[in-house]
Write an enzyme that holds these catalytic residues in place. Structure first.
Site, PDB file in Angstrom:
ATOM      1  N   GLU A 281       0.829  -1.213   0.000  1.00  0.00           N
ATOM      2  CA  GLU A 281       0.000   0.000   0.000  1.00  0.00           C
ATOM      3  C   GLU A 281       0.863   1.262   0.000  1.00  0.00           C
ATOM      4  OE1 GLU A 281      -2.779  -0.648   3.266  1.00  0.00           O
ATOM      5  OE2 GLU A 281      -4.068  -1.803   1.924  1.00  0.00           O
ATOM      6  N   ASP A 360      -8.685  -9.012   3.537  1.00  0.00           N
ATOM      7  CA  ASP A 360      -8.447  -7.929   4.495  1.00  0.00           C
ATOM      8  C   ASP A 360      -9.591  -7.819   5.496  1.00  0.00           C
ATOM      9  OD1 ASP A 360      -7.347  -5.756   5.699  1.00  0.00           O
ATOM     10  OD2 ASP A 360      -7.736  -4.338   4.090  1.00  0.00           O
ATOM     11  N   GLU A 388     -13.089  -2.504  11.623  1.00  0.00           N
ATOM     12  CA  GLU A 388     -12.967  -1.735  10.377  1.00  0.00           C
ATOM     13  C   GLU A 388     -14.038  -2.102   9.350  1.00  0.00           C
ATOM     14  OE1 GLU A 388      -9.138  -2.111   8.529  1.00  0.00           O
ATOM     15  OE2 GLU A 388      -9.786  -1.107   6.697  1.00  0.00           O
TER      16      GLU A 388
HETATM   17  C1  GCV Z   1      -2.836   0.479   8.442  1.00  0.00           C
HETATM   18  C2  GCV Z   1      -6.195  -2.138   5.348  1.00  0.00           C
HETATM   19  C3  GCV Z   1      -6.642  -0.906   6.065  1.00  0.00           C
HETATM   20  C4  GCV Z   1      -5.502   0.095   6.185  1.00  0.00           C
HETATM   21  C5  GCV Z   1      -4.373  -0.595   6.944  1.00  0.00           C
HETATM   22  C6  GCV Z   1      -3.959  -1.828   6.153  1.00  0.00           C
HETATM   23  C7  GCV Z   1      -2.908  -2.638   6.882  1.00  0.00           C
HETATM   24  O1  GCV Z   1      -5.913  -1.860   4.016  1.00  0.00           O
HETATM   25  O2  GCV Z   1      -7.718  -0.335   5.400  1.00  0.00           O
HETATM   26  O3  GCV Z   1      -5.979   1.203   6.900  1.00  0.00           O
HETATM   27  O4  GCV Z   1      -3.283   0.269   7.117  1.00  0.00           O
HETATM   28  O5  GCV Z   1      -5.070  -2.666   5.989  1.00  0.00           O
HETATM   29  O6  GCV Z   1      -3.300  -3.585   7.550  1.00  0.00           O
HETATM   30  O7  GCV Z   1      -1.747  -2.334   6.781  1.00  0.00           O
END
Ligand code: GCV
Length: 810
Positions: A281, A360, A388
């Site tokens: 990411e 995720d 989340e």
């Molecule tokens: C901290 C997902 C979440 C992100 C998070 C990522 C991760 O994509 O939406 O906010 O980033 O996971 O676990 O690194």
């Protein structure tokens, strides 16, 4: 015995119930703990253990002896003590020595004595007979950590319980009382590590200017045996060092990390280690130099090794620019494809942290196949306590039943029984390290997570990390007894609500393993089905007019299923055996496909959404039965959330059913989807000042439209005439609460004002959509034919007092 201390019992003082004490309330203690506390050592943890027992005591009998096994052996040579305690394992024993009643609270080490003390208090608080206690307990794994995704500016990524308890304005907060209280909560369920900053790490965390501030957090953690760890940015040698590279094999980079690690240990001698998210990411990583994840991990692990520190490397690595047009591409494959080839190449003090599922943190995913593939690599399982994708604490969703399915799942590595909990704890392949990490994200809200009932997830995570064999229900019961008291009605009702909540949430969101179907491009909260498709993020569901689901088979699909050991691969590859709940994760199927349940996919979607939304309507009614049995503040706060959830479950139900009805063209056999008796769309009401707006995505509003008040007069009305039979009705109104203002609403029937309210909820959106949609019900309204129902909206700031519909239910 070094010395003995006698603590007076603390008088029980009536305190306001804000939820801050969580499960450590010490209110209901049918059995007393002894009053005389004999403390055999002076370590921070043993001091904390003795104080905690004093704090929990209600009435007084006998003596509690608090110390390590060695100290007890020396003081009471005649006592027979266990010889098989592992690090942090504890022993609780009620016994008589020379006519004196003693209660032994002991372990092989100081943190273990603390866990023994909390276990002892738990037995008291849940009403067990402590005078018969004889219990030995060892933790399932050495790594039992939480991660906090706190940013140094005080915000928390995916945090729903207020701002950070650690940081504000790029500094550590002056008052760390909450951080200390948090460590106490963590210790009470056996958690021994906390990573305090976001895995999307700000390099400032490692600067020499900032580290002394971090020391203060470590100090408030220390008495509770919670070791501090930091997330690091892999590019740090370049961004905060003076190097022109962060190549993990460059000797200057190696030297930089060693010097930085030495500096940290000079300041924090019990520092736990680093967590690294790399090449994921947008984060910097070893790929910039053509190096492997193992090379990156080992660079940091080697720097930590002289101090006994550990490096946790996130296994959450995938390409978020994948080409969705290529049907062979599959994000679910990424963790395994990235890490399986490196199995055996990680240092002995490095662990790979694997999210439980291959995507995720969705409401339902299969177990990540990487867990079975790391046979020569330490690993930790990553679970998510912060909700989340599971309702962000606004929806009740007790995750322990889901976690149990993951922990107990048998991956059949090598054709043998290999449940996930034994793989990740290191038991299966005799790994030196292993464990469990929960992404917690508590914040400054008095009740930590923004919801009293969501705290069951933090509690359950700790209890399962210690003892994965516990059942989700026994954990829930234990938690309720400590959190709300031991009244049978309270325990039964709250436990049942918690236990049903995950399946209910799954039932009105994403069905059959499709993922949550939430808006994956923004808030991860309300419905937005197509946000999953046609972008690089890879949460594709491949829906079209004929069918839906990702074909992940080996035979015709992405081959993901082939990443599992043969027994499991066979289960998922075969449509005859693949469980319904994951069938669309594994296969692309027509809507008319008949499931094991005997229903078609499309009918299952309609039925599950209607049934689950109906179950959610019952949640607040069931909670109401506890009025008077729970303190008023928490009773009202929980009721408020459950009523909101009941309304939002209908927003979800309608969005998903409308979308599938339009996409498939197949009607609901029960005639519900697309038909909303008693509903009047705002866009077809008589409007003064309001203008009609298209809502995006269309499925988030009834009829795809809403009305917003952008009138210069600053007050708009929408009205219609009721033509039903006279009598008592429930009236539901769907309005939107946008961030950036608090609009005011009033609804009346004739000249009777039914309700007047301000949209004070803060959703993370300025758009009219499923995140901001709120359905409010006004019960028991008397209506006459030809009554004019009028909604009046007064916008404020960026909130245009928008409404979607009014529904009259007779
Ligand atoms: C901290 C997902 C979440 C992100 C998070 C990522 C991760 O994509 O939406 O906010 O980033 O996971 O676990 O690194």
């Amino acid at each position: 015995m070094k010395y003995a201390m006698v603590f007076a019992a603390l008088a029980s003082i009536a305190r306001a119930e804000t939820g801050q004490e969580a499960w450590l309330r010490y209110r209901h203690q049918p059995n007393a703990l002894p009053s005389v506390i004999v403390k055999l050592d002076d370590t921070p943890e043993i001091n904390a253990a003795a104080k905690e027992i004093a704090r929990a005591s209600a009435s007084l009998r006998g003596s509690v002896v608090v110390g390590t096994l060695d100290q007890i052996k020396r003081r009471f040579p005649e006592v027979v003590l266990p010889t098989d305690l592992q690090p942090n394992g504890y022993y609780l024993r009620s016994t008589a020595i020379k006519g004196q009643h003693l209660f032994l609270v002991t372990s092989a080490d100081s943190p273990g004595v603390l866990y023994a003390a909390f276990a002892c208090i738990r037995h008291v608080a849940t009403g067990d007979d402590t005078f018969r206690l004889n219990e030995t307990s060892n933790p399932a794994a050495s790594v039992r950590w939480v991660n906090q995704w706190d940013n140094l500016d005080g915000s928390i990524e995916r945090g729903y319980g207020g701002r950070s308890i650690f940081f504000e304005n790029n500094n550590v907060v002056a008052d760390l009382t909450r951080a200390g209280e948090y460590a106490r909560l963590l210790a009470s369920v056996g958690i021994n590590g906390c990573t305090v900053n976001n895995v999307n790490a700000n390099p400032r965390a490692l600067t020499s200017e900032f580290l002394p501030q971090i020391v203060r957090i470590a100090e408030v953690f220390r008495p509770w045996g919670v070791k501090l760890s930091l997330s690091v940015d892999f590019a740090s040698p370049k961004t905060i060092g003076s190097l022109d590279t962060f190549d993990p094999l460059d000797p200057r980079v190696i030297q930089w990390w060693q010097a930085k690690t030495d500096e940290i240990y000079r300041l924090i001698p019990d520092f736990a280690g680093f967590v690294l998210k790399a090449d994921s990411e947008g984060r910097a990583g070893p790929a910039s130099y053509g190096r492997t994840h193992a090379q990156a991990a080992n660079l940091l692990a080697n720097a930590l090794k002289p101090y006994g520190g550990i490096l946790i490397y996130r296994g959450f690595v995938y390409d978020h620019h994948a080409d969705w047009r290529n049907l062979k591409n599959d994000r679910a494959r990424a963790a395994y494809d990235n890490f399986q080839p490196l199995n055996g190449q990680f240092a002995g003090n490095a662990l790979v942290q694997v999210k439980y599922g291959p995507i995720d943190f969705q409401a339902r995913e299969p177990v990540s196949p990487l867990i079975g593939a790391l046979t020569k690599t330490n690993q930790t399982l990553e679970l998510q306590i912060t909700q989340e994708y599971t309702g962000q604490q606004r929806h009740l969703c007790y995750l322990a039943p889901m976690w149990k399915q993951i922990l107990d799942f048998d991956l059949r590595v090598g054709g043998a029984r290999t449940p996930v909990n034994e793989l990740v704890s290191g038991k299966t392949f005799q790994r030196p390290l292993g464990g469990f990490v929960g992404v917690a994200n508590v914040g400054r809200d008095a009740n930590w997570l923004g919801s009293d009932l969501a705290m069951a997830n933090l509690y359950a995570f700790g209890r399962l990390a210690w003892q994965p064999s516990l059942s989700a229900e026994e954990i829930a019961r234990e938690w309720v007894r400590q959190t709300f008291g031991t009244d049978k009605r309270v325990v039964d009702i709250v436990t049942k609500l918690e236990m049903e909540s995950w399946r209910v949430y799954e039932g009105y969101t994403g069905p059959l393993g499709l993922g949550t179907l939430t808006d994956i491009l923004r808030g991860h909260y309300g419905p937005n089905i197509e946000s999953a498709e046609r972008n690089g993020w890879g949460q594709w569901i491949r829906a079209d007019h004929e069918g839906i689901g990702m074909d992940r088979t080996v035979a015709t699909g992405t081959g993901f299923i082939g990443q599992y050991p043969p027994d499991v691969a066979h289960l998922y590859e075969s449509l005859q055996e693949c469980p319904d709940e994951l069938v669309l994760f594994m296969h692309h199927l027509p809507y008319t496909y008949v499931l094991h349940s005997g229903k078609t996919i499309i009918q299952h979607i309609y039925d599950s959404h209607y049934a689950a939304a109906e179950a959610a309507q019952q949640f607040p009614l069931r909670w109401r039965a506890l009025e008077g049995l729970i303190d008023e503040d928490r009773f009202a706060a929980v009721l408020n959330r459950l009523e909101y959830q009941a309304g939002h479950a209908i927003v979800w139900r309608d969005a998903i059913c409308n979308w599938f009805l339009r996409e498939s063209g197949i009607p609901d056999a029960a005639g519900r989807a697309g038909r909303f008796p008693g509903r009047t769309e705002a866009e077809s009401m008589r409007l003064t000042g309001y203008t009609v707006k298209d809502v995006t995505p269309w499925e988030d509003a009834s009829g795809g439209k809403a009305v917003a008040c952008e009138s210069p007069q600053q007050k708009c009305t929408a009205s219609f005439t009721f033509h039903g039979a006279p009598g008592r009705v429930n009236i539901a109104i769907l309005y939107f609460g946008l961030n950036g203002g608090e609009a005011h609403f009033q609804i009346s029937a004739g000249d009777q004002v039914l309700k007047s309210w301000t949209a004070a909820e803060h959703f993370a959106t300025k758009s009219l959509n499923g995140d901001s949609a709120i359905r409010l019900t006004i019960p028991n309204v008397r209506l006459q034919p030809n009554d004019v129902i009028t909604v009046e909206g007064v916008p404020a700031g960026d909130d245009p007092a928008a409404i979607d519909y009014v529904e009259v239910k007779q």
